[in-house]
Design a protein around this motif. Structure first.
Motif, PDB file in Angstrom:
ATOM      1  N   SER A  29     -33.508 -24.891  25.539  1.00  9.36           N
ATOM      2  CA  SER A  29     -33.321 -25.359  26.752  1.00  9.36           C
ATOM      3  C   SER A  29     -32.930 -24.479  27.561  1.00  9.36           C
ATOM      4  N   TYR A  30     -31.521 -23.773  27.138  1.00  6.29           N
ATOM      5  CA  TYR A  30     -30.914 -23.054  27.580  1.00  6.29           C
ATOM      6  C   TYR A  30     -31.111 -21.599  27.304  1.00  6.29           C
ATOM      7  N   ALA A  31     -31.360 -20.676  28.869  1.00  2.78           N
ATOM      8  CA  ALA A  31     -31.845 -20.001  29.156  1.00  2.78           C
ATOM      9  C   ALA A  31     -31.181 -18.634  28.448  1.00  2.78           C
ATOM     10  N   THR A  32     -29.594 -18.394  28.471  1.00  5.46           N
ATOM     11  CA  THR A  32     -28.795 -17.842  28.450  1.00  5.46           C
ATOM     12  C   THR A  32     -27.625 -18.061  27.821  1.00  5.46           C
ATOM     13  N   LEU A  33     -26.709 -17.807  27.135  1.00  3.20           N
ATOM     14  CA  LEU A  33     -25.362 -18.288  26.344  1.00  3.20           C
ATOM     15  C   LEU A  33     -25.083 -18.214  27.489  1.00  3.20           C
ATOM     16  N   LYS A  34     -24.625 -17.557  28.072  1.00  6.90           N
ATOM     17  CA  LYS A  34     -23.648 -17.719  29.590  1.00  6.90           C
ATOM     18  C   LYS A  34     -24.376 -19.275  29.846  1.00  6.90           C
ATOM     19  N   GLU A  35     -24.939 -19.909  30.583  1.00  2.00           N
ATOM     20  CA  GLU A  35     -25.327 -20.747  30.821  1.00  2.00           C
ATOM     21  C   GLU A  35     -24.989 -22.266  29.764  1.00  2.00           C
ATOM     22  N   ASN A  76     -28.252 -22.745  20.607  1.00  2.00           N
ATOM     23  CA  ASN A  76     -28.926 -21.527  19.266  1.00  2.00           C
ATOM     24  C   ASN A  76     -29.077 -20.546  21.781  1.00  2.00           C
ATOM     25  N   ALA A  77     -27.726 -21.589  22.534  1.00  2.00           N
ATOM     26  CA  ALA A  77     -28.330 -21.132  24.053  1.00  2.00           C
ATOM     27  C   ALA A  77     -28.961 -19.375  23.649  1.00  2.00           C
ATOM     28  N   GLY A  78     -29.832 -19.317  24.710  1.00  2.00           N
ATOM     29  CA  GLY A  78     -30.022 -17.953  24.553  1.00  2.00           C
ATOM     30  C   GLY A  78     -31.705 -17.630  23.987  1.00  2.00           C
ATOM     31  N   GLN A  79     -31.515 -17.947  22.580  1.00  2.00           N
ATOM     32  CA  GLN A  79     -32.157 -17.689  22.191  1.00  2.00           C
ATOM     33  C   GLN A  79     -34.146 -18.038  22.242  1.00  2.00           C
ATOM     34  N   VAL A  80     -35.160 -18.382  21.957  1.00  2.00           N
ATOM     35  CA  VAL A  80     -36.441 -18.881  22.175  1.00  2.00           C
ATOM     36  C   VAL A  80     -36.324 -20.264  21.311  1.00  2.00           C
ATOM     37  N   LEU A  82     -20.325 -22.458  19.822  1.00  2.00           N
ATOM     38  CA  LEU A  82     -21.401 -23.256  20.810  1.00  2.00           C
ATOM     39  C   LEU A  82     -21.273 -24.016  19.314  1.00  2.00           C
ATOM     40  N   ARG A  83     -22.178 -23.598  18.340  1.00  2.00           N
ATOM     41  CA  ARG A  83     -22.175 -24.192  17.407  1.00  2.00           C
ATOM     42  C   ARG A  83     -20.847 -24.924  17.017  1.00  2.00           C
ATOM     43  N   GLN A  84     -19.751 -24.561  16.526  1.00  2.00           N
ATOM     44  CA  GLN A  84     -18.137 -25.118  16.083  1.00  2.00           C
ATOM     45  C   GLN A  84     -18.336 -26.172  17.432  1.00  2.00           C
ATOM     46  N   VAL A  85     -18.233 -25.816  18.214  1.00  2.00           N
ATOM     47  CA  VAL A  85     -18.136 -27.098  19.139  1.00  2.00           C
ATOM     48  C   VAL A  85     -18.731 -28.012  19.080  1.00  2.00           C
ATOM     49  N   GLY A  86     -20.246 -28.103  18.714  1.00  2.00           N
ATOM     50  CA  GLY A  86     -20.843 -29.058  18.811  1.00  2.00           C
ATOM     51  C   GLY A  86     -21.053 -29.658  17.252  1.00  2.00           C
ATOM     52  N   CYS A  87     -20.953 -29.414  16.511  1.00  2.38           N
ATOM     53  CA  CYS A  87     -20.948 -29.353  15.409  1.00  2.38           C
ATOM     54  C   CYS A  87     -19.439 -30.019  14.565  1.00  2.38           C
ATOM     55  N   GLN A  88     -18.848 -29.617  15.590  1.00  4.08           N
ATOM     56  CA  GLN A  88     -17.193 -30.149  14.794  1.00  4.08           C
ATOM     57  C   GLN A  88     -16.436 -30.914  16.178  1.00  4.08           C
ATOM     58  N   ILE A  89     -17.024 -31.059  16.824  1.00  6.47           N
ATOM     59  CA  ILE A  89     -16.123 -31.695  17.808  1.00  6.47           C
ATOM     60  C   ILE A  89     -17.151 -33.003  18.728  1.00  6.47           C
TER      61      ILE A  89
END
Length: 372
Positions: free
Chosen positions: A206-212, A199-203, A1-8
């Motif tokens: 806004s995303y409760a889980t990575l899957k979301e 950081n999906a799923g982490q404290v 997700l970080r790569q998609v967000g930062c690189q794309i």
């Protein structure tokens, strides 16, 4: 997700904001030429070219409708949605007649224009109509008040040219503002949605889980299934949603005739999302290979690449291709536009079935029950 967000996603938004600024600049030159009485041929052509370049970049962003870009009117609203996409580009909801009505009243020049008008009267779609449609008539019916009461006919050719130029400039300025807003919403030193996403799923996310987050990204990829396959290809080709042999007037960009280029940009953006940015980028294909020992990742990658090639091989505009469709050639998959559609269908059929099953993701609500 970080790569998609930062690189794309972030670079796409940054490039679009830069292009939107250039569009405003080209329109300022065009407006000046028109106002002082120059023929404005060169500045008009430059504004059209810059609009096309800007649109091509936005067509990449169309596939990345995650977070702030995502719609507020979807049946299932994405995490962090702010509806900014619809403010930039409202297609397939367009309203050229509404644009013409606002030309008559000069509504585009009022302070509350963008507050009281729906987005189908502004955005890149409206700007394209204003720049590329240069006939003296309008897109409203003869019973519309601007025609039945004669108010459109009272506008002479020079005034019409100036009104269209000024309207396009106002619209482009708002597009630039929304482009900056969208980019800032993702930037680390702005709204920092990139942190939520990465950081999906982490404290704190806004995303409760990575899957979301993965589901939202998967939903964005489905733009290729519904918007590109069904709206941009199938309808003008007469495959569905068209009661005639073909419906060329239903191409995405009937005035600028860049529909084919838009589709190629959509497909290339999807390819980057699916395969990652660059040789070392991580994409959905890597997840598939981790979860599934079969050839699904390779099959989908091959289908997508073949679709891009099919669209690139089209030696005419999409409007021209749709105009020459015959039922026999289309059903056989020999017609260029139909060949592109059926090649893409190989990718989207896997997307709707094996892709979501292997990755344990959910179909977008809009795609549920779609059996084509």
């Amino acid at each position: 997700l970080r790569q998609v967000g930062c690189q794309i996603i972030l670079p796409t938004y940054a490039n679009f904001a830069t292009a939107a600024n250039a569009l405003v600049g080209s329109l300022e030159t065009y407006v000046t030429d028109v106002e002082v009485g120059n023929d404005a041929v060169d500045s008009s052509a430059e504004a059209q070219a810059q609009w096309s370049d800007t649109m091509k970049l936005w067509q990449q962003a169309e596939v990345y409708q995650v977070g702030p870009s995502a719609s507020l009117t979807d049946l299932e609203i994405a995490v962090g949605a702010q509806g900014i996409r619809d403010e930039i580009y409202s297609w397939p909801t367009v309203n050229p007649c509404g644009v013409d009505q606002d030309i008559v009243t000069d509504k585009y020049a009022t302070d509350d224009f963008f507050d009281v008008r729906s987005s189908d009267r502004y955005g890149l779609d409206a700007a394209g109509y204003l720049l590329f449609y240069q006939d003296a008539d309008n897109s409203c019916s003869i019973i519309n008040s601007i025609n039945s009461q004669g108010t459109w006919g009272e506008i002479n050719n020079d005034s019409l040219k100036q009104k269209r130029a000024l309207y396009a400039h106002e619209v482009a300025t708002n597009v630039e503002d929304r482009a900056i807003e969208l980019h800032n919403a993702w930037k680390q030193d702005g709204g920092n949605f990139i942190a939520d996403f990465a950081n999906a799923g982490q404290v704190g996310s806004s995303y409760a889980t990575l899957k979301e987050a993965l589901n939202d990204l998967s939903d964005a990829l489905f733009y290729i299934e519904k918007d590109v396959k069904d709206f941009k290809l199938a309808k003008p080709a007469g495959i569905q949603g068209c009661s005639k042999v073909s419906c060329p007037d239903d191409v995405e960009a009937p005035f600028s005739r860049v529909s084919r280029d838009n589709i190629i940009a959509n497909l290339e953006a999807a390819q980057m999302l699916f395969m990652g940015a660059g040789d070392e980028g991580v994409g959905f294909d890597d997840f598939l290979r981790d979860q599934d020992p079969s050839d699904l990742a390779d099959a989908m990658s091959t289908s997508l690449a073949a679709t891009i090639q099919a669209a690139q091989d089209m030696d005419s505009t999409l409007y021209e291709a749709a105009s020459s469709v015959t039922e026999e050639e289309c059903e056989a998959g020999n017609d260029p536009i139909c060949h592109t559609y059926y090649t893409l269908k190989g990718f989207t059929d896997d997307l709707k079935t094996r892709f979501v099953e292997v990755l344990d993701l959910e179909l977008p609500v809009e795609a549920s029950g779609d059996t084509d």
